[in-house]
Design a protein around this motif. Sequence first.
Motif, PDB file in Angstrom:
ATOM      1  N   ASN A 119       0.790  -1.227  -0.244  1.00 43.22           N
ATOM      2  CA  ASN A 119      -0.001  -0.020  -0.029  1.00 43.22           C
ATOM      3  C   ASN A 119       1.006   1.407  -0.231  1.00 43.22           C
ATOM      4  OD1 ASN A 119      -2.351   1.837  -0.117  1.00 43.22           O
ATOM      5  ND2 ASN A 119      -2.402   1.307   2.269  1.00 43.22           N
ATOM      6  N   LYS A 120       1.529   1.468  -1.160  1.00 48.30           N
ATOM      7  CA  LYS A 120       2.701   2.368  -1.405  1.00 48.30           C
ATOM      8  C   LYS A 120       1.865   4.141  -1.208  1.00 48.30           C
ATOM      9  CE  LYS A 120       6.244   0.079  -3.175  1.00 48.30           C
ATOM     10  NZ  LYS A 120       7.412  -0.147  -4.225  1.00 48.30           N
ATOM     11  N   ASN A 121       0.517   3.679  -1.878  1.00 47.34           N
ATOM     12  CA  ASN A 121      -0.387   5.020  -1.656  1.00 47.34           C
ATOM     13  C   ASN A 121      -0.945   5.425  -0.469  1.00 47.34           C
ATOM     14  OD1 ASN A 121       0.610   5.489  -4.343  1.00 47.34           O
ATOM     15  ND2 ASN A 121      -1.135   4.216  -5.214  1.00 47.34           N
ATOM     16  N   LEU A 122      -0.638   4.493   0.381  1.00 38.76           N
ATOM     17  CA  LEU A 122      -1.346   4.771   1.798  1.00 38.76           C
ATOM     18  C   LEU A 122      -2.979   5.002   1.820  1.00 38.76           C
ATOM     19  CD1 LEU A 122       0.367   4.601   4.443  1.00 38.76           C
ATOM     20  CD2 LEU A 122      -0.105   7.146   4.565  1.00 38.76           C
ATOM     21  N   GLU A 123      -3.349   4.049   0.984  1.00 32.82           N
ATOM     22  CA  GLU A 123      -5.036   4.130   0.996  1.00 32.82           C
ATOM     23  C   GLU A 123      -5.513   3.859   2.386  1.00 32.82           C
ATOM     24  OE1 GLU A 123      -6.612   1.539  -2.182  1.00 32.82           O
ATOM     25  OE2 GLU A 123      -4.917   1.871  -3.322  1.00 32.82           O
ATOM     26  N   GLU A 124      -6.461   4.840   2.813  1.00 28.37           N
ATOM     27  CA  GLU A 124      -6.790   4.840   4.152  1.00 28.37           C
ATOM     28  C   GLU A 124      -7.488   3.419   4.434  1.00 28.37           C
ATOM     29  OE1 GLU A 124      -8.869   7.814   7.411  1.00 28.37           O
ATOM     30  OE2 GLU A 124      -9.692   7.770   5.201  1.00 28.37           O
ATOM     31  N   GLU A 129      -5.369   0.575   4.836  1.00 28.68           N
ATOM     32  CA  GLU A 129      -4.411   0.769   6.368  1.00 28.68           C
ATOM     33  C   GLU A 129      -5.388   0.332   7.434  1.00 28.68           C
ATOM     34  OE1 GLU A 129      -0.690   2.087   6.200  1.00 28.68           O
ATOM     35  OE2 GLU A 129      -1.677   0.467   4.663  1.00 28.68           O
ATOM     36  N   PRO A 180       3.051  -0.214   4.988  1.00 33.03           N
ATOM     37  CA  PRO A 180       3.150   0.317   6.380  1.00 33.03           C
ATOM     38  C   PRO A 180       2.328  -0.306   7.405  1.00 33.03           C
ATOM     39  CG  PRO A 180       3.070   1.906   4.770  1.00 33.03           C
ATOM     40  CD  PRO A 180       2.691   0.780   4.026  1.00 33.03           C
TER      41      PRO A 180
END
Length: 244
Positions: free
Chosen positions: A93-98, A101, A147
């Motif tokens: 999830n490199k784009n840090l999609e909420e 996460e 992350p």
Amino acid sequence: MKEKTSKRCIIIGASSGIGYEVAKLLLQDGWYIGVAARRMERLESLRSMAPERVFARKIDVCSDTATADFNALITALGGVDLLFYAAGIGWQNKNLEEEKELRTMETNALAFTKMIGTAFRYFEKKGGGHIAHISSIAGTKGLAPAPAYSASKALQNTYIQALEQLANSRKLNIHFTDIRPGFVDTELLSGTHFPLLMNPKEVAKKIIKAIYSQKHIIVIDWKWRIITAAWRMIPNVLWRRIKL
């Protein structure tokens, strides 16, 4: 493998992958098993292998009824000696999609704490037991591509370590095995390209050996033991600059 036994194990996350393969090996060794997952239809093949020794129940670890469903499965099985916890999710999830996460944290942190805590309290009252769970080598360091996944696996490592210390300080006969595989060729990694992918059947054999030996921590396999040992030696001032 050990000789035949009449011990009882509950496997949460038994519908596929590592949980499914571990369930088959325990059945071969004569265990009575309770199998749980969100998808009941995936548990039927396990039940068909030994109908008199397999008890199945739908459990969504994130649901409000998860604890009650777990206790009901314990009752149906007639008690439990070993909890093998293999439930978990994760993404790159490199784009840090909420949503990704938060779902990862809900499953791998909150639900994990709830279910492992329930097992701990059960074994405390019972007078002993064994908790084995699948974490990951991803908990070794914070990994930029995933992350929430790496953070939640680090939480699991630390939580089990704390419970082991708690059990010892209270002289409880509860054993713990923290199983940290590298990348395993399961549905969780379907469609991705990871190095050093391992076969889930071979991983399951190593897990059974670790459980029978009451290992505290096992990294699977030897290549990942070397890699994670090297990771630990990298200082944070360098680690934060590495591109993964």
